[in-house]
Design a protein around this motif. Structure first.
Motif, PDB file in Angstrom:
ATOM      1  N   GLY A  47       1.109  -1.187  -0.103  1.00  0.00           N
ATOM      2  CA  GLY A  47       0.102  -0.141   0.090  1.00  0.00           C
ATOM      3  C   GLY A  47       0.880   1.179  -0.094  1.00  0.00           C
ATOM      4  O   GLY A  47       2.075   1.482  -0.782  1.00  0.00           O
ATOM      5  N   CYS A  48       0.476   2.167   0.911  1.00  0.00           N
ATOM      6  CA  CYS A  48       1.175   3.110   0.921  1.00  0.00           C
ATOM      7  C   CYS A  48       2.826   3.387   0.943  1.00  0.00           C
ATOM      8  O   CYS A  48       2.985   4.409   0.663  1.00  0.00           O
ATOM      9  CB  CYS A  48       1.095   4.626   2.485  1.00  0.00           C
ATOM     10  N   MET A  49       3.428   2.594   1.529  1.00  0.00           N
ATOM     11  CA  MET A  49       4.821   2.131   2.093  1.00  0.00           C
ATOM     12  C   MET A  49       5.494   2.520   0.394  1.00  0.00           C
ATOM     13  O   MET A  49       6.459   3.126  -0.065  1.00  0.00           O
ATOM     14  CB  MET A  49       5.467   1.159   2.920  1.00  0.00           C
ATOM     15  N   PRO A  50       4.956   1.260  -0.728  1.00  0.00           N
ATOM     16  CA  PRO A  50       5.726   0.978  -1.940  1.00  0.00           C
ATOM     17  C   PRO A  50       5.635   2.283  -2.694  1.00  0.00           C
ATOM     18  O   PRO A  50       6.062   2.592  -3.184  1.00  0.00           O
ATOM     19  CB  PRO A  50       5.620  -0.157  -1.456  1.00  0.00           C
ATOM     20  N   SER A  51       3.829   2.251  -2.828  1.00  0.00           N
ATOM     21  CA  SER A  51       3.274   3.344  -3.676  1.00  0.00           C
ATOM     22  C   SER A  51       4.420   4.543  -3.727  1.00  0.00           C
ATOM     23  O   SER A  51       4.513   5.502  -4.676  1.00  0.00           O
ATOM     24  CB  SER A  51       1.617   3.563  -3.521  1.00  0.00           C
ATOM     25  N   ARG A  87      14.712  -0.543  -5.844  1.00  0.00           N
ATOM     26  CA  ARG A  87      14.640   0.570  -4.665  1.00  0.00           C
ATOM     27  C   ARG A  87      13.945   0.207  -3.410  1.00  0.00           C
ATOM     28  O   ARG A  87      13.774  -0.097  -2.734  1.00  0.00           O
ATOM     29  CB  ARG A  87      15.446   1.755  -4.922  1.00  0.00           C
ATOM     30  N   VAL A  88      12.412   0.031  -4.482  1.00  0.00           N
ATOM     31  CA  VAL A  88      11.378   0.080  -4.243  1.00  0.00           C
ATOM     32  C   VAL A  88      11.575  -0.547  -3.124  1.00  0.00           C
ATOM     33  O   VAL A  88      10.638  -0.445  -1.743  1.00  0.00           O
ATOM     34  CB  VAL A  88      10.014   0.615  -5.095  1.00  0.00           C
ATOM     35  N   ARG A  89      11.566  -2.286  -3.900  1.00  0.00           N
ATOM     36  CA  ARG A  89      11.509  -3.070  -2.818  1.00  0.00           C
ATOM     37  C   ARG A  89      12.583  -3.486  -1.515  1.00  0.00           C
ATOM     38  O   ARG A  89      12.134  -3.583  -0.782  1.00  0.00           O
ATOM     39  CB  ARG A  89      11.517  -4.618  -3.747  1.00  0.00           C
ATOM     40  N   PHE A  95      10.735  -1.651   5.849  1.00  0.00           N
ATOM     41  CA  PHE A  95       9.293  -1.079   6.431  1.00  0.00           C
ATOM     42  C   PHE A  95       8.806  -2.631   7.368  1.00  0.00           C
ATOM     43  O   PHE A  95       8.425  -2.316   8.567  1.00  0.00           O
ATOM     44  CB  PHE A  95       8.149  -0.072   6.119  1.00  0.00           C
ATOM     45  N   VAL A  96       9.135  -3.482   6.194  1.00  0.00           N
ATOM     46  CA  VAL A  96       8.131  -4.685   6.392  1.00  0.00           C
ATOM     47  C   VAL A  96       8.804  -5.332   7.723  1.00  0.00           C
ATOM     48  O   VAL A  96       8.734  -6.094   9.085  1.00  0.00           O
ATOM     49  CB  VAL A  96       8.124  -6.242   5.142  1.00  0.00           C
ATOM     50  N   LEU A 164       2.075  -4.803  -8.865  1.00  0.00           N
ATOM     51  CA  LEU A 164       3.037  -4.078  -9.080  1.00  0.00           C
ATOM     52  C   LEU A 164       3.971  -3.869  -8.868  1.00  0.00           C
ATOM     53  O   LEU A 164       4.809  -3.636  -9.596  1.00  0.00           O
ATOM     54  CB  LEU A 164       1.624  -2.830  -9.169  1.00  0.00           C
ATOM     55  N   PHE A 165       4.069  -4.333  -7.638  1.00  0.00           N
ATOM     56  CA  PHE A 165       5.949  -3.927  -6.803  1.00  0.00           C
ATOM     57  C   PHE A 165       6.459  -4.818  -7.331  1.00  0.00           C
ATOM     58  O   PHE A 165       7.780  -4.788  -6.645  1.00  0.00           O
ATOM     59  CB  PHE A 165       5.932  -3.198  -5.714  1.00  0.00           C
ATOM     60  N   GLU A 166       6.460  -5.972  -7.684  1.00  0.00           N
ATOM     61  CA  GLU A 166       6.975  -7.166  -8.165  1.00  0.00           C
ATOM     62  C   GLU A 166       7.549  -7.550  -9.440  1.00  0.00           C
ATOM     63  O   GLU A 166       8.040  -7.967  -9.578  1.00  0.00           O
ATOM     64  CB  GLU A 166       6.222  -8.605  -7.270  1.00  0.00           C
ATOM     65  N   ILE A 167       6.543  -6.647 -10.080  1.00  0.00           N
ATOM     66  CA  ILE A 167       7.108  -6.350 -11.637  1.00  0.00           C
ATOM     67  C   ILE A 167       9.067  -6.589 -11.899  1.00  0.00           C
ATOM     68  O   ILE A 167       9.727  -5.395 -11.029  1.00  0.00           O
ATOM     69  CB  ILE A 167       6.884  -6.111 -12.385  1.00  0.00           C
TER      70      ILE A 167
END
Length: 326
Positions: A47-51, A87-89, A95-96, A164-167
């Motif tokens: 949700g808000c963290m990776p976005s 970097r996003v991941r 965070f996780v 989305l953030f795993e592509i």
């Protein structure tokens, strides 16, 4: 089967569930936290963290391209999509990890892994290994992305915020169904990162705005950056070569076709309530399958069971999930 008794059984270790468990134990109640996984809270994982990390990268690229009015000449801005997503991941995983660190100190036996199912209004089972008798229970099972029927046949070409953030790399083009807060923020970020983006929504506003003048201004601002179509109807979506083909009708009734490498469904999230045995618990359900509950106390009708966070479908945002859980 192992048998256990507690004051409060909390189903779900997301934002609402963690807050509920902590509030119960701080009040002196005995509690267990049941987690099916993957855990880490929706906000931190998908949700808000990776976005917001994606938005930060997009903002940096946009600022570099827009520096001329300040007398700053930046030429040849290049976006490395793989590096952006890596970097996003990496930051997302940090965070996780901090969420999991907060759970590691729970007493032995307080955190139970598995899928919970109510046996009645006073007990539940976790898989086939544990039976728990409780005085009260909290349903905090979170939510999952809605997938509209026209998108069901797209397979791996369909993205949600859960995937989305795993592509591995940014697509060359992206069609987004849904111009709500999530859809429009991802669409703008992708556009600023060099992705060709088309957004289709049946409504007349973006980001859920209701004030007419503000809604018009917002539509104009976003529409200047990306291909935005409000008041449109998606008719079909099919796999086409290496991408997807969308047939849709615009607000004037004209048939349109859009082709893109990937499709993002940004049409909201539905409560995770399947398989919980809500009928066995004696709960009275609404037409949407969500237990009827009092919005002041969050107590469900029919049993000493409360529902909080995305699971109740009321106010599915982080701070509300935390407040409701407490």
């Amino acid at each position: 089967m192992y048998e256990q008794t507690c004051d409060v059984a909390v189903i779900g270790a997301g934002t609402a569930g963690i807050a509920a468990y902590r509030a119960a134990t701080e009040a002196g109640a005995s509690a267990v936290l049941i987690e099916r996984g993957p855990g880490g809270t929706t906000c931190a994982r998908v949700g808000c963290m990776p976005s917001k990390l994606l938005i930060a990268a997009a903002k940096a690229a946009h600022a570099a391209r827009s520096a001329d009015p300040f007398g700053i000449r930046v030429s040849g801005v290049a976006v490395d999509g793989r590096a952006v997503l890596e970097r996003v991941r990496a930051e997302r995983d940090r965070f996780v990890g901090s969420v999991f660190d907060g759970l590691d100190g729970l007493p032995e036996g307080a955190r139970i892994a598995g899928t919970a199912r109510f046996r009645d209004g006073r007990s539940l089972t976790v898989d086939d290994h544990t039976r728990i008798a409780f005085k009260a229970a909290v349903i905090a099972t979170g939510s999952s992305p809605n997938i509209p029927k026209p998108l069901h046949g797209l397979g791996d070409r369909l993205l949600t915020t859960d995937t989305l953030f795993e592509i591995p790399d940014l697509p060359g083009s992206l069609a987004v169904l849904g111009a709500g807060a999530v859809g429009i923020e991802i669409a703008q970020a992708m556009t600023r990162l060099g992705v060709r983006v088309t957004v289709i929504d049946s409504g007349d506003t973006v980001a859920g705005l209701s004030e007419p003048d503000l809604a018009r201004q917002a539509a104009a601002i976003f529409g200047a950056e990306l291909d935005l179509h409000l008041g449109a109807r998606l008719d079909s979506a099919t796999r086409d070569g290496d991408g997807v083909r969308l047939a849709w009708t615009d607000r004037h009734g004209h048939a349109q076709v859009t082709q893109a490498e990937r499709m993002l469904a940004a049409t909201g999230r539905a409560p995770n309530l399947d398989g919980l045995g809500l009928d066995a618990a004696g709960l009275r359900l609404g037409e949407d399958g969500v237990p009827k509950f009092d919005r002041r106390s969050l107590v469900c009708a029919g049993a000493p069971i409360l529902i909080a966070g995305d699971a109740d479908g009321w106010r599915p945002v982080l701070h509300e999930a935390s407040r409701q859980g407490g």
